[in-house]
Structure formats: structure tokens, C-alpha cells
Design an enzyme around this catalytic site. Structure first.
Site, PDB file in Angstrom:
ATOM      1  N   GLY A  84     -43.246 -21.213  99.940  1.00 41.51           N
ATOM      2  CA  GLY A  84     -43.756 -20.302  98.941  1.00 41.51           C
ATOM      3  C   GLY A  84     -42.901 -19.259  98.587  1.00 41.51           C
ATOM      4  O   GLY A  84     -42.895 -18.789  97.274  1.00 41.51           O
ATOM      5  N   ALA A  99     -24.629 -33.729  68.825  1.00 43.73           N
ATOM      6  CA  ALA A  99     -24.014 -32.402  69.459  1.00 43.73           C
ATOM      7  C   ALA A  99     -23.977 -31.162  68.403  1.00 43.73           C
ATOM      8  O   ALA A  99     -24.343 -29.880  68.592  1.00 43.73           O
ATOM      9  CB  ALA A  99     -22.902 -32.507  70.191  1.00 43.73           C
TER      10      ALA A  99
HETATM   11  C1  HXC Z   1     -45.297 -16.650 110.599  1.00 43.13           C
HETATM   12  C2  HXC Z   1     -42.979 -16.464 111.000  1.00 43.13           C
HETATM   13  C3  HXC Z   1     -42.897 -17.273 109.850  1.00 43.13           C
HETATM   14  C4  HXC Z   1     -44.074 -17.787 109.228  1.00 43.13           C
HETATM   15  C5  HXC Z   1     -40.905 -16.725 110.860  1.00 43.13           C
HETATM   16  N1  HXC Z   1     -41.862 -16.374 111.533  1.00 43.13           N
HETATM   17  N2  HXC Z   1     -41.529 -17.609 109.824  1.00 43.13           N
HETATM   18  N3  HXC Z   1     -44.205 -16.218 111.323  1.00 43.13           N
HETATM   19  N4  HXC Z   1     -45.239 -17.336 109.601  1.00 43.13           N
HETATM   20  N5  HXC Z   1     -43.971 -18.691 108.162  1.00 43.13           N
HETATM   21  C6  HXC Z   1     -41.516 -15.428 112.448  1.00 43.13           C
HETATM   22  C7  HXC Z   1     -41.046 -15.988 113.539  1.00 43.13           C
HETATM   23  O1  HXC Z   1     -42.079 -16.510 114.642  1.00 43.13           O
HETATM   24  C8  HXC Z   1     -39.977 -15.167 114.484  1.00 43.13           C
HETATM   25  O2  HXC Z   1     -41.316 -14.061 114.700  1.00 43.13           O
HETATM   26  C9  HXC Z   1     -39.586 -14.187 113.253  1.00 43.13           C
HETATM   27  O3  HXC Z   1     -40.308 -14.638 111.974  1.00 43.13           O
HETATM   28  C10 HXC Z   1     -38.216 -14.588 112.799  1.00 43.13           C
HETATM   29  O4  HXC Z   1     -38.301 -15.871 112.790  1.00 43.13           O
HETATM   30  P1  HXC Z   1     -36.944 -17.008 113.593  1.00 43.13           P
HETATM   31  O5  HXC Z   1     -37.450 -18.359 113.479  1.00 43.13           O
HETATM   32  O6  HXC Z   1     -36.890 -16.135 114.819  1.00 43.13           O
HETATM   33  O7  HXC Z   1     -35.830 -16.742 112.365  1.00 43.13           O
HETATM   34  P2  HXC Z   1     -34.779 -17.722 112.110  1.00 43.13           P
HETATM   35  O8  HXC Z   1     -34.168 -18.337 113.376  1.00 43.13           O
HETATM   36  O9  HXC Z   1     -33.588 -16.812 111.125  1.00 43.13           O
HETATM   37  O10 HXC Z   1     -35.356 -18.718 111.187  1.00 43.13           O
HETATM   38  C11 HXC Z   1     -36.014 -18.219 110.109  1.00 43.13           C
HETATM   39  C12 HXC Z   1     -36.805 -19.533 109.279  1.00 43.13           C
HETATM   40  C13 HXC Z   1     -37.771 -19.844 110.333  1.00 43.13           C
HETATM   41  C14 HXC Z   1     -35.636 -20.576 108.814  1.00 43.13           C
HETATM   42  C15 HXC Z   1     -37.418 -18.866 108.000  1.00 43.13           C
HETATM   43  O11 HXC Z   1     -38.445 -18.868 110.933  1.00 43.13           O
HETATM   44  C16 HXC Z   1     -38.761 -20.867 109.768  1.00 43.13           C
HETATM   45  O12 HXC Z   1     -38.401 -22.280 109.406  1.00 43.13           O
HETATM   46  N6  HXC Z   1     -39.930 -20.544 109.565  1.00 43.13           N
HETATM   47  C17 HXC Z   1     -40.857 -21.416 109.166  1.00 43.13           C
HETATM   48  C18 HXC Z   1     -40.885 -21.575 107.527  1.00 43.13           C
HETATM   49  C19 HXC Z   1     -41.941 -22.536 107.020  1.00 43.13           C
HETATM   50  O13 HXC Z   1     -42.091 -23.525 107.359  1.00 43.13           O
HETATM   51  N7  HXC Z   1     -42.853 -21.540 106.279  1.00 43.13           N
HETATM   52  C20 HXC Z   1     -43.959 -21.985 105.873  1.00 43.13           C
HETATM   53  C21 HXC Z   1     -43.614 -22.843 104.432  1.00 43.13           C
HETATM   54  S1  HXC Z   1     -45.100 -23.393 103.926  1.00 43.13           S
HETATM   55  P3  HXC Z   1     -40.690 -13.261 116.444  1.00 43.13           P
HETATM   56  O14 HXC Z   1     -41.945 -12.637 116.762  1.00 43.13           O
HETATM   57  O15 HXC Z   1     -40.279 -14.190 117.268  1.00 43.13           O
HETATM   58  O16 HXC Z   1     -39.589 -12.520 115.969  1.00 43.13           O
HETATM   59  C22 HXC Z   1     -45.429 -22.354 102.620  1.00 43.13           C
HETATM   60  C23 HXC Z   1     -46.707 -22.579 101.816  1.00 43.13           C
HETATM   61  C24 HXC Z   1     -46.665 -22.143 100.263  1.00 43.13           C
HETATM   62  O17 HXC Z   1     -44.730 -21.434 102.532  1.00 43.13           O
HETATM   63  C25 HXC Z   1     -46.195 -23.333  99.355  1.00 43.13           C
HETATM   64  C26 HXC Z   1     -46.612 -22.931  98.090  1.00 43.13           C
HETATM   65  C27 HXC Z   1     -45.979 -23.820  97.019  1.00 43.13           C
END
Ligand code: HXC
Length: 516
Positions: free
Chosen positions: A172, A407
Site C-alpha cells: 500500500g 502527430a
Molecule cells: C509490521 C513491519 C512491516 C510490516 C517492516 N516491519 N514491515 N512491521 N508490518 N509490513 C518491521 C520489521 O519487523 C522490523 O521490525 C522493522 O519494521 C524494520 O524492518 P526490516 O525488515 O528490519 O528492514 P529492512 O531489512 O530494511 O526491510 C524493509 C522491508 C521489509 C523491505 C520493507 O521489512 C519487508 O519486506 N516488509 C514487509 C513488506 C510487505 O510485504 N508489506 C505488506 C504489503 S501488503 P523490528 O522490530 O525488527 O525493527 C500491503 C497491503 C496494502 O501493503 C495493499 C493495498 C493495495
């Protein structure tokens, strides 16, 4: 609790909120060359102008032990401030708090400032740095995103919306920026994708790096999602500050006019000899733009996506304008799928926000071939035609060289309500170039001639003299005047002045149906 205790409590809570996810996480961000949400806001807004909302708001999730993990303000900093004295509303996601992931309360905070921006007619700037929907909150987070998307759509064409994307943004967190007017990313530090490389691997078995999948360079050159690749976070923010300077606060206001020191009557003798003698030789259309606009200052948008068309902002005698120009230095300035979409979107943005459009034309036509036809060049090419035809802002056009075929019609011609249309003496306004036209008309006859080459050359010259020039169009009144290139600045400024109070409208309708 006495007064000083109460003040102390407020101060402590503020300090706690300002630390977000804590010093350790802030240091990690800094080590990656990234700034915190508050540091970004500090750079974006005029000094001491930021007023924050909802600093003490916390999430309400009680699953997965989240009740133990509450940070005042949650993962976003919201409020308003000024850029060069003009009000803007801003939100900045805080990656140090659960990766800036979107909770229900974060969505409420963002929606609050978007509602205020709409009510008060001021731009919204979103500084995104988020892992998308907060997984622990599930459907509440999705509902929150939907609330933001709805507001993005409602605000579209009412107040300017600008997004910067910092860090890895997923799900999102990328759809909301995609709905806004401009997206800025940072080289080697910003990523936008719906799903990251691991999910890609599991679904499509592709091995792809984050950079290849959703890096700033990819989005600036291939997908066209991004409008500018900044060298750093501060550079991204400087770009937004300058971008805002060209825009009105909302769709009712005119764009800001500045005082210009650049003389209106400044001529550019170089333009008289810019067009090469050989019709197929390239030149740089940016020269034309720079020689005519105030102080040579052109603010380009989407520079690396479909470079065969140029779009961006500039000023003429202090007036803010949008510039659209074919670029003969890239693929002869041909119109194809990507350049049509790029041009159309920019024209529609200018039209939403009362920004006059100056169009420089040198276009050999639409790009032929199966790749284009299969990709829908008809449907996509129609977008730029549609955009120019529906635009009611002042439209000034200068044809520098080729304006061939469809064009010609598309590029802000008189027939699509172009207001003032000029041509340089080097202009060729025709159905197609001399070679192509003579091939169609005389190809069979040439094969019967003793010297086919000489015959075709003679016919090409005849075509060139009778058709491929600006005078036929000028005789019909499709061109208002044929101007000396060196005087283009003065003539454009006069035309814009003439159109300052232009009023035009489209028939009443719910909305049109642009070929998407
Ligand atoms: C809860 C999250 C989170 C999430 C990251 N964190 N994404 N917590 N919900 N979606 C938290 C991690 O647990 C971690 O917590 C901290 O944020 C930092 O994340 P890291 O993974 O350590 O950082 P990094 O290595 O830089 O990677 C960042 C990232 C990765 C690429 C964004 O975290 C990731 O892939 N997150 C999930 C992305 C995702 O799939 N999101 C959902 C999409 S679906 P701690 O406590 O360890 O610091 C969506 C639905 C809406 O959004 C769609 C509408 C159209």
C-alpha cells in the site's frame, strides 16, 4: 501534580515522541544514508514553520503483544508548515517505528491532514518510508489504506499532491504515491514494489535484486512511476520545494507569478541557425527551451522516461507554464506509447491547475511496428490527443520543424483548440515526409523511368517546395504567424499575455472517458 510537573510531563512526552523508535534505529537509518521523518520535514519546510498534529496518538492493536509496543505518534509525523511562505500539509512516515508500517491510527493521522488540505485548498506532500500494511493489524490496516486512496482520488485535480519515496516502500505504501501528481525517489536508497524479491522468487521463480525490481533508476526510466531521481534525501526535498514554486495552491487559484529580471525582448540569434540543413539531422530541443524561458531555467520532469518527449515547468516573464516538446535528439522525437502517456499526463496536470501550456513541435509521426501496435499505440496515442483536446488552459504552440501526420494534429494543433500557433520558417507541416510521400505517390511510376533515382529526387523536391513548408498551413489560418526563431521568446510571452484571462469550458458531463 503542579503546573511545573504538568509542563515537565508534556516536555517528556514530546521528547519521547520525537525519538520515534529510539536512538538505535535512528543511528541505523543514518548509517544507511537516510534521514528521519522529522529531519526530512525540517529540510522541506521554512524554518520554524512546522506545526505538528497528533503527536500523542498511539495505535490500538492488542494482538501479537502490540499493547506493549506503543510509541507516541506511532509511525508517522503529520502537520502543516510553509514553503517560501505558502502553506502545505505534510506527512512523513517514520521507518524507526515498525518500519513505518501503516496502522489504523496512522491512516487516521494522514487522512486528517488530507481533509484539512482539501478544505483549505493547499498542497499535500507525503514523505513515504514504509513497509506497507502493518501486518499485526490486518484488515484494519487495509481499511486505513483504502481511506487514504479514496482521499488521494478525491484530492486529484483539487490540490497538488506530491510524494517522495525514501527507503524500501512496499504494498500500500506505493499505491498511494502512485495516485499522486509527482513521485520523487532517491538513487540507491529508494525502492518501490508491490511485493519484494522473495515473494517474486516464490511466485514467478525470477531472481531479481531490489534495485532491478523497484530501484529509483528503474522507475525513472522503465516504469515511469518516478518523476525525478534525486542524488540524496536532501536533493529530493530541494526538488519538491522548487516544484511547489511553479504550482498554485489549488485548482481555483492561478499559478504564482514572480518578478523576472530577464528582458521580455531578449532575442536568441542562435535559434536562427539551430535547425540543421539536413532534415534528418538531430538537434537538442532543450536548446530552444533554454533560450526562450526566463533565465534559461527549465525544471524538467520525468527526464529519463520516454526522452523523445520533454515535459517540465519554466517561467515566461515570471508566469509559470508547463512545457511539452518533442525531442529530435532522441528517436527523432517520434511519438510512441510511453511518450504519449508521459505527455498526456503532464498536459492533464497543467490543465487541472490552470497552468498554461507551451508546446514545441518537431515530430516525424507515430512510431510504426508490431511492438507498438501490440502494445496499444492506438489506445495510448489517443491519450495525448484527448488530453490536448480537453485542456482549456492557454495553449501556445511553436512548430520548429516536422509536424507530420497524426502527430501534427495531436501536438496542440489549432484543430484541438490550440490558441496561438506559430511556426518557424523551417517548419514542414504535411501528411508525411517527402521521401515517404513520394514513395507512395510515384513508386510504381519510378520503376518505369530510365533513371528512377533522379525522377524520385525531382518529385521529392517538388513535394518539399509545394507541401512541406509552413505556408500552406498559414494560408489556411492553421498557423497564426511564421516567426523568426530568434524572436520566439517575445512572441510566446506576448501570446501568453494575450491569453491571461482566457475562459473556455467543456460540455457538462460527469467525466470523460479517456482511453486508458
Ligand atoms: C509490521 C513491519 C512491516 C510490516 C517492516 N516491519 N514491515 N512491521 N508490518 N509490513 C518491521 C520489521 O519487523 C522490523 O521490525 C522493522 O519494521 C524494520 O524492518 P526490516 O525488515 O528490519 O528492514 P529492512 O531489512 O530494511 O526491510 C524493509 C522491508 C521489509 C523491505 C520493507 O521489512 C519487508 O519486506 N516488509 C514487509 C513488506 C510487505 O510485504 N508489506 C505488506 C504489503 S501488503 P523490528 O522490530 O525488527 O525493527 C500491503 C497491503 C496494502 O501493503 C495493499 C493495498 C493495495
Amino acid at each position: 501534580m503542579n503546573t511545573s510537573d504538568r509542563l515537565e510531563r508534556l516536555k517528556n512526552l514530546r521528547e519521547q515522541a520525537k525519538l520515534g523508535g529510539g536512538t538505535e534505529k535512528i543511528e541505523k537509518l543514518h548509517a544507511q544514508g537516510r534521514l528521519t521523518a522529522r529531519e526530512r520535514i525540517g529540510l522541506l519546510l521554512d524554518q520554524d514553520s512546522f506545526e505538528e498534529f497528533d503527536m500523542f496518538k498511539t495505535h490500538r492493536c492488542t494482538d501479537f503483544g502490540m499493547e506493549q509496543n506503543k510509541i507516541p505518534g506511532d509511525g508517522v509525523v503529520t502537520g502543516h508548515g510553509t514553503i517560501d511562505g505558502r502553506i502545505v500539509y505534510v506527512f512523513a512516515q517514520d521507518f524507526t517505528v515498525l518500519g513505518g508500517s501503516l496502522s489504523e491510527t496512522i491512516a487516521e493521522k494522514i487522512c486528517k491532514i488530507m481533509d484539512l488540505a482539501m478544505k483549505n485548498g493547499a498542497p499535500v506532500i507525503g514523505l513515504n518510508d514504509s513497509g506497507g500494511a502493518r501486518i499485526q493489524e490486518g484488515i484494519e490496516s487495509l481499511a486505513g489504506y483504502s481511506d487514504i486512496f479514496l482521499r488521494n482520488v478525491m484530492a486529484s485535480g483539487v490540490v497538488p499532491q506530491i510524494s517522495a519515496v525514501f527507503g524500501p516502500c512496499a504494498g500500500g505504501a506505493v499505491y498511494s504515491p502512485a495516485l499522486t501528481d509527482f513521485v520523487v525517489m532517491v538513487k540507491n536508497n529508494s525502492y518501490m514494489f508491490l511485493t519484494g524479491p522473495k515473494v517474486v522468487k516464490s511466485v514467478t521463480h525470477e531472481d531479481v535484486t531490489v534495485e532491478e525490481l523497484g530501484g529509483a533508476d528503474m522507475h525513472a526510466s522503465k516504469s515511469g512511476v518516478s518523476d525525478y531521481t534525486a542524488a540524496s534525501g536532501p536533493d529530493a526535498i530541494a526538488y519538491i520545494r522548487k516544484l511547489i514554486s511553479y504550482l498554485p495552491q489549488n485548482n481555483i487559484e492561478p499559478p504564482p507569478a514572480l518578478n523576472s529580471e530577464d528582458p521580455v525582448t531578449r532575442t536568441a540569434a542562435q535559434l536562427n541557425s539551430l535547425i540543421p540543413e539536413n532534415i534528418n539531422e538531430a538537434y537538442d530541443m532543450k536548446e530552444v527551451i533554454r533560450h526562450t524561458v526566463d533565465d534559461g531555467d527549465f525544471f524538467e520532469v520525468k527526464e529519463h522516461f520516454a526522452p523523445n518527449i520533454i515535459v517540465g515547468f519554466a517561467r515566461y516573464n515570471g508566469m509559470s507554464v508547463g512545457i511539452v516538446a518533442n525531442q529530435p535528439a532522441h528517436y527523432s522525437g517520434v511519438l510512441d506509447i510511453d511518450s504519449s502517456v508521459k505527455g498526456a499526463r503532464f498536459v492533464r496536470f497543467c490543465d487541472c491547475f490552470n497552468i498554461p501550456i507551451v508546446t514545441f513541435v518537431d515530430v516525424p509521426g507515430f512510431l510504426p511496428g508490431t511492438a507498438q501496435e501490440y502494445g496499444g499505440v492506438i489506445r495510448n496515442g489517443a491519450k495525448i490527443l484527448y488530453a490536448y483536446a480537453e485542456a482549456t488552459v492557454p495553449k501556445v504552440t511553436v512548430i520548429t520543424r516536422k509536424a507530420y501526420g497524426g502527430a501534427y494534429c495531436v501536438m496542440s494543433s489549432k484543430h484541438l483548440r490550440g490558441d496561438i500557433n506559430y511556426a518557424w520558417p523551417s517548419a514542414e507541416i504535411a501528411v508525411m515526409g517527402a521521401k515517404g510521400a513520394v514513395g507512395v505517390l510515384y513508386g510504381r511510376q519510378a520503376r518505369k523511368e530510365e533513371n528512377p533515382e533522379a525522377f524520385l529526387a525531382e518529385k521529392e523536391q517538388e513535394y518539399q517546395d509545394t507541401v512541406a513548408n509552413p505556408y500552406v498551413a498559414a494560408q489556411r489560418g492553421y498557423i497564426d504567424d511564421i516567426i523568426e526563431p530568434a524572436n520566439s521568446r517575445l512572441r510566446i510571452i506576448r501570446a501568453l499575455g494575450l491569453l491571461e484571462n482566457k475562459r473556455d469550458s467543456n460540455p457538462m458531463k460527469k467525466h470523460g472517458n479517456i482511453p486508458l
